[in-house]
Design an enzyme around this catalytic site. Structure first.
Site, short mmCIF file in Angstrom:
data_model
loop_
_atom_site.label_atom_id
_atom_site.label_comp_id
_atom_site.label_asym_id
_atom_site.label_seq_id
_atom_site.Cartn_x
_atom_site.Cartn_y
_atom_site.Cartn_z
N THR A 156 -36.42 11.80 0.32
CA THR A 156 -35.44 12.10 0.82
C THR A 156 -35.39 12.69 1.41
O THR A 156 -35.62 12.46 3.02
CB THR A 156 -33.85 12.62 -0.15
N VAL B 264 -40.67 25.31 21.21
CA VAL B 264 -42.46 26.14 20.16
C VAL B 264 -42.50 26.32 21.97
O VAL B 264 -43.74 26.82 22.02
CB VAL B 264 -42.72 24.81 19.67
N LYS C 129 -37.29 25.07 -4.54
CA LYS C 129 -36.93 26.30 -4.91
C LYS C 129 -37.85 26.16 -6.35
O LYS C 129 -37.05 27.42 -6.52
CB LYS C 129 -35.59 26.12 -5.12
N VAL D 165 -32.90 27.12 -0.20
CA VAL D 165 -31.49 28.11 -0.46
C VAL D 165 -30.58 27.40 0.22
O VAL D 165 -30.40 27.69 1.53
CB VAL D 165 -31.91 29.65 -1.05
N GLY E 231 -27.12 11.29 -2.85
CA GLY E 231 -28.84 12.15 -2.02
C GLY E 231 -28.35 13.55 -2.47
O GLY E 231 -29.30 14.23 -1.99
N LYS F 68 -31.97 29.45 -7.65
CA LYS F 68 -31.75 29.89 -6.22
C LYS F 68 -30.93 31.29 -5.39
O LYS F 68 -31.42 32.35 -5.37
CB LYS F 68 -31.06 28.40 -4.96
N1 HSE Z 1 -28.83 19.50 -5.61
C1 HSE Z 1 -29.48 20.65 -4.78
C2 HSE Z 1 -28.05 20.63 -4.71
C3 HSE Z 1 -30.29 20.04 -3.60
O1 HSE Z 1 -27.43 19.89 -5.46
O2 HSE Z 1 -27.30 21.41 -4.33
C4 HSE Z 1 -30.85 20.90 -2.72
O3 HSE Z 1 -31.11 22.05 -3.20
#
Ligand code: HSE
Length: 400
Positions: free
Chosen positions: A11, A31, A100, A127, A182, A200
């Protein structure tokens, strides 16, 4: 031309390739050189995909190619991402990641290796998805002694809690929807049990202190015990239920925890709904600041990875400062933190509650239960008071 490789065409990885393609001209201006994705590393083949020719299965093709200067690690998990990242950094290739789990497990070591090899290990997307919080902490907030961070750091659970509160959707149904969109981790346990938010907040707390807050030391509760009835009470109280990740430095004693909290209508985090995340930061000079945005999803997360790629591309041969060393922080006991608690018990326990808990505020929603909010007390005092109550149906902390 700056050559980039992407590890993992899932993804986020496919999102990274899309961001680099769709915004290529704009990025080239920013850049000063064009970015090109030369390789995509994945175990799978992608017949029919417009980038299928770029897919390789052997990491060494990328590691041994001196043209590749920047790698996007969007594989997730510690193995083999750790070894691949380490090898890339040792060869002077910068690595930008959304992973993370790897950052929380090996962040300070990988930052040190990057520094020794004049490149960068960057983790903005690890994060808060697309929210620019890591760079903000390293640059815009560099003058601050950050004393508190409260984050809604998991998009999946925030989406789930929002839908459960607003539409009364069942837990299983709403989890499935989050996975289809996703947002969820490969293993949904990581989201719903709070493990993802735990990693996180450990990363943010590490940046807050400059040392290493180990996620294993962070007290963590997920959302699996929250029931539709809890939302009825929250509604009655004009509060919402959010999975909060909190790092709180009180007079040099740092507590870090993840748990569901009830928060009031006036709390800044109350309006953070659906997949959105927010990081509410208190600095000793700045006072409060809040960072808000999409906390999960393909393109928002990919955008943060590519922002790191741009930063690396602008700084080839130079390591950007990131204060996070390997000294482990000893966390203070979260049981010493004072707060109120929302509690539901069976109605027969009313007398015992009035005897043992002190001046409570009752919340009436149904006849079979007795629900109340406690006075402010430490977690430890609360545990002592309710340990003899029978039929405790629910306990949710209250953040004022
Ligand atoms: N599974 C994580 C969330 C994806 O739902 O925040 C992003 O880190």
């Amino acid at each position: 031309m700056i050559q980039v490789a992407v590890f993992g065409y899932g993804t986020v990885g496919s999102g990274v390739v899309q961001v680099i393609d769709d915004n290529n001209d704009l990025i080239a201006k920013r850049v000063g050189e064009r970015l090109n994705v030369k390789y995509i590393l994945d175990l799978r083949d992608f017949p029919g995909d417009k980038n299928q020719e770029k897919v390789v299965h052997d990491v060494n093709i990328i590691l041994d190619d001196p043209e590749v200067e920047i790698i996007c690690e969007t594989m997730g998990g510690v193995k083999p991402a750790y070894q691949y990242t380490k090898s890339a950094l040792e060869k002077g290739k910068s690595v930008c990641t959304s992973n993370k789990e790897l950052v929380a497990n090996h962040g300070p070591e990988l930052i040190k290796i990057a520094e020794a090899n004049k490149c960068n290990y960057m983790f903005e997307a690890s994060v808060g998805g697309g929210i620019p919080i890591i760079r903000a902490m390293n640059t815009s907030l560099a003058a601050e002694n950050i004393v508190k961070i409260i984050g809604i750091l998991n998009g999946t659970t925030n989406y789930m809690l929002t839908k459960m509160a607003g539409e009364g959707t069942s837990y299983d149904e709403v989890l499935k929807k989050a996975q289809d969109l996703g947002y969820a981790e490969r293993n949904p346990e990581a989201d719903v049990e709070g493990y993802d938010a735990c990693r996180k907040i450990a990363i943010l707390a590490s940046l807050m202190t400059g040392h290493y807050v180990k996620y294993e030391d962070v007290y963590t509760e997920g959302i699996t015990a929250i029931t539709p009835m809890d939302f009825e009470y929250a509604k009655k109280l004009g509060k919402s239920i959010k999975l909060l990740a909190i790092a709180d430095d009180r007079d040099g004693k740092l507590t870090v925890m993840v748990a569901p909290f009830m928060i009031g209508a006036n709390h800044q985090l109350n309006g953070v709904n659906d997949v959105f995340n927010a990081v509410y930061v208190t600095g000793n000079m700045l006072d409060d600041a809040m960072f808000y945005g999409r906390g999960a999803g393909k393109l928002p997360t990919a955008s943060a990875v590519v922002a790191d790629v741009i930063e690396c591309a602008r700084n080839i041969g130079r390591t950007l400062p990131c204060l996070w060393d390997e000294e482990v922080v000893r966390l203070a006991d979260y049981k010493e933190v004072k707060r109120r608690f929302f509690v539901r018990v069976s109605r027969e326990q009313r007398g015992a509650v009035l005897n043992q808990v002190g001046p409570i505020k009752e919340v009436a929603v149904c006849d079979e239960e007795f629900a109340f909010i406690t006075p402010v007390m430490t977690e430890k005092a609360f545990d002592d008071k309710i340990k003899n109550l029978k039929g405790v149906l629910s306990v949710i902390r209250v953040e004022e």
